[in-house]
Design an enzyme around this catalytic site. Structure first.
Site, PDB file in Angstrom:
ATOM      1  N   ASP A   1      -0.499 -32.466 -23.179  1.00  0.00           N
ATOM      2  CA  ASP A   1      -0.080 -33.789 -23.172  1.00  0.00           C
ATOM      3  C   ASP A   1      -0.800 -34.910 -22.188  1.00  0.00           C
ATOM      4  O   ASP A   1      -1.056 -36.155 -22.493  1.00  0.00           O
ATOM      5  CB  ASP A   1       1.222 -34.062 -23.566  1.00  0.00           C
ATOM      6  CG  ASP A   1       2.046 -33.568 -22.471  1.00  0.00           C
ATOM      7  OD1 ASP A   1       1.591 -33.070 -21.558  1.00  0.00           O
ATOM      8  OD2 ASP A   1       3.154 -34.176 -22.480  1.00  0.00           O
TER       9      ASP A   1
ATOM     10  N   SER B   1      13.896 -29.511 -21.810  1.00  0.00           N
ATOM     11  CA  SER B   1      13.636 -30.855 -21.749  1.00  0.00           C
ATOM     12  C   SER B   1      15.058 -31.612 -21.255  1.00  0.00           C
ATOM     13  O   SER B   1      15.264 -32.808 -21.751  1.00  0.00           O
ATOM     14  CB  SER B   1      13.045 -31.476 -22.712  1.00  0.00           C
ATOM     15  OG  SER B   1      12.291 -32.737 -22.346  1.00  0.00           O
TER      16      SER B   1
ATOM     17  N   ASP C   1       7.920 -34.863 -24.190  1.00  0.00           N
ATOM     18  CA  ASP C   1       9.261 -34.917 -24.272  1.00  0.00           C
ATOM     19  C   ASP C   1       9.955 -36.004 -24.563  1.00  0.00           C
ATOM     20  O   ASP C   1      10.593 -36.177 -25.442  1.00  0.00           O
ATOM     21  CB  ASP C   1       9.651 -34.549 -22.915  1.00  0.00           C
ATOM     22  CG  ASP C   1       9.161 -33.319 -22.434  1.00  0.00           C
ATOM     23  OD1 ASP C   1       8.684 -32.284 -23.064  1.00  0.00           O
ATOM     24  OD2 ASP C   1       9.396 -32.816 -21.084  1.00  0.00           O
TER      25      ASP C   1
END
Length: 459
Positions: free
Chosen positions: A51, A144, A189
């Site tokens: 990401d 997370s 996240d």
């Protein structure tokens, strides 16, 4: 998908967790909460460490979450407490929020969310708050918990100060503000924590941020197993070192192709600028980047920059000690993993015969790359993946940053009982510490919903 975080009403008498949290809050502060908010943890089905390189990921929210009870007042302070006695209380002035990235305590993650909302709106005067935090996401497990806490704090601060933001805006703000603690994450996240919907996995894409539903195969069940090795990514340099290596790889590849490499920060930007396929990028990595690590001096020589420029433009505070960088391995993982995410999405959409086996193979390839190319696994994770595969999983891989934490397995529904029994017998039972943690470390999960504000409903 609704654009704004929902506001729900719950009768606390019908929800033991909310009821218990209200009791703790009332005993602590001598008043009742005004409202509650929660934000879920997540598992990433595939797409690890890409990401922050600009590539799409495929996570889903889990039922475990961070839940906060809140009262609002006119004092210039924020008072924080936690239902877990190992986490100490904390008080901060609303006009002087300081986050110590050298000591990543639980309350600093909360204050990241507060500070993000404060700075976004330019709030010179914020509402005072009293908050009690309760978490069911295992800490340092790769699910997370830290980002869920940041997101929940952002949502709480928004509600307490009577402001409004969309889910996308909140996700983007919480992505940026979590970096106050020193972790240079990419936004997966925070995005799934706000954009998740019950029963749906999501393909999360960036620049601009968007989420697309991914229908998972009906005959598969997802199981999370914690290897019981904790890794706080803000307390080590492992995570940020990988970010720096990917940034350097992007610059070296860009310079080799006569691009404006100075402004390149992400491997995804290089691909976009070249208009190349992911297969083309893998070939370019093989052509340009050598297998041996690059020293700081060699990187500076290739780019024609000084050590000072390297530190100021590429490295972070906790990576300035790094002397060697594995550029080829990190770039190879990123481009290969980005391709696996898209193949996973395509198989889910087309639902061919043997879809579960195809998806399982992609998950296994992902773990192999995380282990060998990105080097973000550990002995216990590898052992647990092997056990899960032998126990009947179609696919198993580390999920989250790695270096500890959890494995996610995709298990054919008819094999679930035998799978759970075998993983328990082979991984948890032989070790007394793991056996004591098994109840919260081995569980079936399904896609949960996103963050929400909750108001008490009275009969």
């Amino acid at each position: 998908m609704a654009a704004f975080p929902p506001k729900l009403q719950v009768q606390l008498s019908e929800n033991k967790r909310f009821q218990k949290l209200k009791e703790i809050f009332t005993e602590k502060f001598g008043e009742s909460p005004l409202f509650y908010a929660y934000a879920p943890g997540r598992i990433n089905l595939i797409g690890e460490h890409i990401d922050y390189c600009g590539y799409a990921v495929l996570p889903m929210a889990v039922e475990q979450n961070i839940l906060v009870a809140v009262s609002v007042n006119k004092s210039p302070t924020i008072e924080l407490a936690n239902t877990n006695p190992q986490y100490k209380d904390f008080t901060a002035a609303t006009d002087n929020i300081v986050i110590d990235r050298t000591k990543p305590q639980w309350y600093y993650y909360f204050m990241c969310g507060v500070k993000g909302i404060q700075e976004h709106f330019g709030l010179t005067s914020m509402a005072g708050m009293r908050c009690v935090v309760d978490g069911t996401v295992p800490p340092s497990s790769g699910l997370s918990s830290s980002s869920a806490l940041v997101c929940c704090a952002g949502l709480v601060t928004l509600e307490a100060n009577q402001r409004t933001l969309s889910k996308v805006e909140l996700a983007e703000i919480c992505t940026r503000c979590e970096r106050y603690i020193g972790t240079e994450g990419g936004g997966m996240d925070q995005s799934i924590s706000f954009l998740a919907e019950e029963g749906k996995a999501k393909l999360i894409e960036f620049s601009p941020l968007r989420a697309t539903d991914v229908k998972l195969p009906a005959g598969a069940v997802f199981v999370v197993a914690n290897c019981c090795v904790e890794m706080n990514k803000a307390a080590t340099s492992h995570f940020n070192t990988r970010v720096a290596e990917c940034r350097l790889a992007a610059k070296v590849l860009a310079k080799n192709r006569d691009l404006d490499w100075g402004r390149m920060q992400r491997l995804g930007e290089v691909q976009a600028e070249l208009g190349a396929s992911l297969e083309d990028m893998l070939a370019l990595v093989e052509e340009v980047l050598r297998p041996e690590p690059y020293s700081r001096e060699e990187v500076c020589q290739v780019l024609g920059i000084s050590q000072e420029e390297l530190e100021s433009s590429v490295l972070s505070a906790n990576t300035r000690h790094v002397t060697h960088f594995k550029l080829r391995q990190r770039a190879w993982h990123v481009y290969g993993e980005a391709a696996r995410v898209l193949r996973f999405r395509d198989v889910c959409q087309s639902a061919p015969d043997g879809a579960i086996a195809q998806l399982g193979l992609l998950m296994q390839q992902s773990h192999t790359s995380c282990r060998n190319q990105y080097e973000c696994s550990c002995e216990e994770l590898d052992q647990l993946v092997d056990i899960c595969l032998r126990a009947g999983a179609a696919g198993a891989r580390l999920t989250g940053a790695g270096w500890g934490g959890c494995v996610v397995s995709m298990v054919p529904a008819e094999k679930l009982g035998a799978f759970l029994q075998e993983v328990s017998k082979s991984f948890f039972e032989p070790d007394a510490r793991r056996a004591a943690l098994e109840k919260q470390s081995l569980f079936v999960t399904k896609p949960g919903g996103g963050a929400a504000v909750v108001l008490e409903a009275f009969p």
